[in-house]
Write a protein that holds these residues in place. Structure first.
Motif, PDB file in Angstrom:
ATOM      1  N   PHE A 173       0.812  -1.213   0.000  1.00  0.00           N
ATOM      2  CA  PHE A 173       0.000   0.000   0.000  1.00  0.00           C
ATOM      3  C   PHE A 173       0.847   1.265   0.000  1.00  0.00           C
ATOM      4  O   PHE A 173       0.444   2.288  -0.544  1.00  0.00           O
ATOM      5  CB  PHE A 173      -0.935   0.007   1.212  1.00  0.00           C
ATOM      6  CG  PHE A 173      -2.073  -0.955   1.105  1.00  0.00           C
ATOM      7  CD1 PHE A 173      -3.218  -0.628   0.395  1.00  0.00           C
ATOM      8  CD2 PHE A 173      -1.986  -2.219   1.685  1.00  0.00           C
ATOM      9  CE1 PHE A 173      -4.271  -1.514   0.279  1.00  0.00           C
ATOM     10  CE2 PHE A 173      -3.035  -3.125   1.569  1.00  0.00           C
ATOM     11  CZ  PHE A 173      -4.181  -2.776   0.864  1.00  0.00           C
ATOM     12  N   HIS A 174       2.027   1.199   0.638  1.00  0.00           N
ATOM     13  CA  HIS A 174       2.928   2.356   0.636  1.00  0.00           C
ATOM     14  C   HIS A 174       4.351   1.853   0.832  1.00  0.00           C
ATOM     15  O   HIS A 174       4.604   1.007   1.694  1.00  0.00           O
ATOM     16  CB  HIS A 174       2.553   3.347   1.744  1.00  0.00           C
ATOM     17  CG  HIS A 174       3.186   4.683   1.577  1.00  0.00           C
ATOM     18  ND1 HIS A 174       4.409   5.000   2.136  1.00  0.00           N
ATOM     19  CD2 HIS A 174       2.784   5.796   0.908  1.00  0.00           C
ATOM     20  CE1 HIS A 174       4.718   6.251   1.818  1.00  0.00           C
ATOM     21  NE2 HIS A 174       3.766   6.764   1.076  1.00  0.00           N
ATOM     22  N   SER A 175       5.270   2.382   0.057  1.00  0.00           N
ATOM     23  CA  SER A 175       6.649   1.881   0.076  1.00  0.00           C
ATOM     24  C   SER A 175       7.317   2.052   1.441  1.00  0.00           C
ATOM     25  O   SER A 175       8.291   1.361   1.740  1.00  0.00           O
ATOM     26  CB  SER A 175       7.474   2.595  -0.998  1.00  0.00           C
ATOM     27  OG  SER A 175       7.405   4.001  -0.847  1.00  0.00           O
ATOM     28  N   SER A 176       6.802   2.945   2.273  1.00  0.00           N
ATOM     29  CA  SER A 176       7.366   3.105   3.617  1.00  0.00           C
ATOM     30  C   SER A 176       7.192   1.848   4.454  1.00  0.00           C
ATOM     31  O   SER A 176       7.834   1.697   5.502  1.00  0.00           O
ATOM     32  CB  SER A 176       6.707   4.287   4.343  1.00  0.00           C
ATOM     33  OG  SER A 176       5.316   4.075   4.506  1.00  0.00           O
ATOM     34  N   GLY A 177       6.361   0.916   4.016  1.00  0.00           N
ATOM     35  CA  GLY A 177       6.154  -0.333   4.730  1.00  0.00           C
ATOM     36  C   GLY A 177       7.414  -1.168   4.863  1.00  0.00           C
ATOM     37  O   GLY A 177       7.511  -2.016   5.771  1.00  0.00           O
ATOM     38  N   PHE A 178       8.403  -0.931   3.995  1.00  0.00           N
ATOM     39  CA  PHE A 178       9.662  -1.672   4.105  1.00  0.00           C
ATOM     40  C   PHE A 178      10.408  -1.334   5.400  1.00  0.00           C
ATOM     41  O   PHE A 178      11.332  -2.049   5.793  1.00  0.00           O
ATOM     42  CB  PHE A 178      10.553  -1.390   2.892  1.00  0.00           C
ATOM     43  CG  PHE A 178      10.095  -2.084   1.635  1.00  0.00           C
ATOM     44  CD1 PHE A 178      10.159  -3.471   1.534  1.00  0.00           C
ATOM     45  CD2 PHE A 178       9.583  -1.362   0.568  1.00  0.00           C
ATOM     46  CE1 PHE A 178       9.725  -4.124   0.379  1.00  0.00           C
ATOM     47  CE2 PHE A 178       9.146  -2.008  -0.590  1.00  0.00           C
ATOM     48  CZ  PHE A 178       9.218  -3.387  -0.678  1.00  0.00           C
ATOM     49  N   VAL A 179       9.997  -0.256   6.029  1.00  0.00           N
ATOM     50  CA  VAL A 179      10.563   0.113   7.329  1.00  0.00           C
ATOM     51  C   VAL A 179      10.370  -1.008   8.350  1.00  0.00           C
ATOM     52  O   VAL A 179      11.180  -1.167   9.267  1.00  0.00           O
ATOM     53  CB  VAL A 179       9.908   1.427   7.824  1.00  0.00           C
ATOM     54  CG1 VAL A 179      10.036   1.593   9.326  1.00  0.00           C
ATOM     55  CG2 VAL A 179      10.529   2.623   7.104  1.00  0.00           C
TER      56      VAL A 179
END
Length: 353
Positions: A173-179
Motif C-alpha cells: 500500500f505504501h513503500s514506507s512499509g519496508f521500514v
C-alpha cells in the motif's frame, strides 16, 4: 467544532475507561466507530482530498487492469488492486474513503487489542497525532502504519517469516512499509550487540547528528531515488526546525524516563524503544529535507500509541495520572493546531459543514 467535540468525548471515555473495569472493549468500539464515520463521510477535507478523488476517478475496474499496469504503475500494487476490486462494485467517492477508513482504523483496533493496555488512551493519542495528517491525508501510509502495529508482536518475538509477510503487506500500500523489515533487522542487530535502550538512543542521536551536519544521507537518498527530488527537495524545501528536533529528543527522553519507573515487565517496551530510536536516527539524518524526514519518522512515531500506554501501565496511580496528563496535553496541542488549518475544516456532503 467537530474536532473539539470529538476530543472532549475521547478524553471523557479515556478517563472512564481508567476508572471502571471492563470497559476497555466497549469504549474502544465507540471510538473506532466514530473515527471511521468521520473519515468516511468527509468532503473536501484534507490536503490530499482532491488528489485521492482524482486517483479514484481514474482507477480502472478489476476487469480492465493488467499485470504490467499493477507492477509498473505509479502506485503500489495492493493499492491498485484494492481500488480495482472496489471499483468493480461502485464508483462512489464516499465508498472509496469509507473503504480506506475501515482498512486503517478497524485493523488498528484489532492490533491494540493484542496488548494489555488502556486502549482508549492509545486511540486518543492516535486521534491527536496521526488521525488528521494520515487517516485523512496520507491514506496509503496510514494503512502501512496500521500494519506496522499489527506486526509488532511478530517483531518482538523474532518471527522472521511473519515479519516478512507483514512487510510485504504494508509495502503493497505504501513503500514506507519496508521500514518494518528494516526495524526488525535493527532490533536483532542491537540485541546481538547487547545494546540497551539508552545506549541505542545515544548512538542514534550522535550518528544522526553527524549525518545531519554533512547531509550525507539526504544526498545519497536522492541519488538512488532521483524521481523524488522535485517533491521533497524543490517543492517542500524546509529543513527541520530546532523545535522539531528538540521535540523528538524530548519524546525519547520521556520514554527513557518511563522505562526506569514503575514495576512489571519492561522488555517489550525497551525493544520498541530501540526501534523508535532508528526513526530518530533517520529523522536527524534527513533533517535538511523536513517533509521527507517526517514521512519516514511517522512510521516509527506510530509506535507511541503502544509504547506510552505500556509505560503508563507500569506506573503507580499518581505517576500514571501525571504521565497521562503530560502526554495528552502535548498531543492535544498538536491536534488542535493541525485542526485549525484551512485544509482540515471539516465538511461533509451528508450533514453540511
Amino acid at each position: 467544532m467537530i474536532y473539539l467535540i470529538t476530543f472532549i468525548i475521547f478524553i471523557f471515555l479515556t478517563m472512564l475507561n481508567g476508572l471502571v473495569r471492563g470497559l476497555n472493549t466497549p469504549v474502544a468500539v465507540v471510538m473506532i466507530a466514530w473515527m471511521t464515520l468521520l473519515a468516511s463521510i468527509r468532503y473536501e477535507t484534507g490536503t490530499d482530498f482532491f488528489t485521492y478523488t482524482q486517483v479514484w476517478s481514474l482507477s480502472p475496474a478489476l476487469a480492465d487492469i493488467t499485470l504490467n499496469g499493477i507492477i509498473s504503475g505509479f502506485f503500489e500494487p495492493l493499492f491498485v488492486v484494492s481500488n480495482a476490486v472496489l471499483k468493480t462494485f461502485t464508483t462512489s467517492p464516499t465508498a472509496f474513503f469509507t473503504f480506506y477508513a475501515c482498512l486503517t482504523i478497524i485493523p488498528l483496533a484489532a492490533a491494540l487489542a493484542r496488548f494489555d493496555i488502556n486502549r482508549a488512551y492509545a486511540l486518543l493519542l492516535y486521534l491527536c497525532i496521526f488521525y488528521l495528517p494520515y487517516t485523512f491525508n496520507g491514506m496509503r501510509q496510514s494503512v502501512a502504519m496500521t500494519v506496522f502495529i499489527l506486526a509488532v508482536p511478530a517483531i518482538l518475538q523474532h518471527r522472521t517469516r511473519d515479519v516478512i509477510l507483514w512487510t510485504l503487506l504494508a509495502a503493497g500500500f505504501h513503500s514506507s512499509g519496508f521500514v518494518i523489515a528494516i526495524s526488525y533487522c535493527f532490533l536483532r542487530l542491537s540485541e546481538h550487540w547487547n545494546m540497551k535502550g539508552w545506549k541505542v538512543f545515544a548512538v542514534s542521536a550522535v550518528i544522526g547528528g553527524v549525518f545531519a551536519a554533512t547531509n550525507t544521507i539526504g544526498q545519497l537518498f536522492f541519488r538512488f531515488f532521483p524521481e523524488l527530488v522535485t517533491v521533497y527537495s524543490e517543492i517542500f524545501v524546509q529543513s527541520s526546525s530546532w523545535s522539531n528536533v528538540l521535540m523528538r529528543l524530548g519524546i525519547c527522553g520521556l520514554m527513557l524516563l518511563g522505562l526506569n519507573q514503575g514495576k512489571g515487565p519492561r522488555r517489550s517496551i525497551e525493544q520498541l524503544f530501540i526501534i523508535y530510536c532508528l526513526g530518530l536516527l533517520i529523522y536527524l539524518s534527513l533533517s535538511h529535507f523536513n517533509m521527507l524526514a517526517t514521512r519516514f519518522n511517522m512510521m516509527f512515531r506510530v509506535l507511541e500509541i503502544v509504547m506510552f500506554p505500556m509505560i503508563m501501565m507500569r506506573l503507580s496511580r499518581e505517576k500514571r495520572l501525571l504521565f497521562a496528563t503530560l502526554t495528552i496535553i502535548f498531543a492535544a496541542m498538536l491536534f488542535l493546531t493541525v485542526a485549525q488549518h484551512p485544509d482540515y475544516h471539516y465538511k461533509t456532503n451528508i450533514f453540511g459543514e
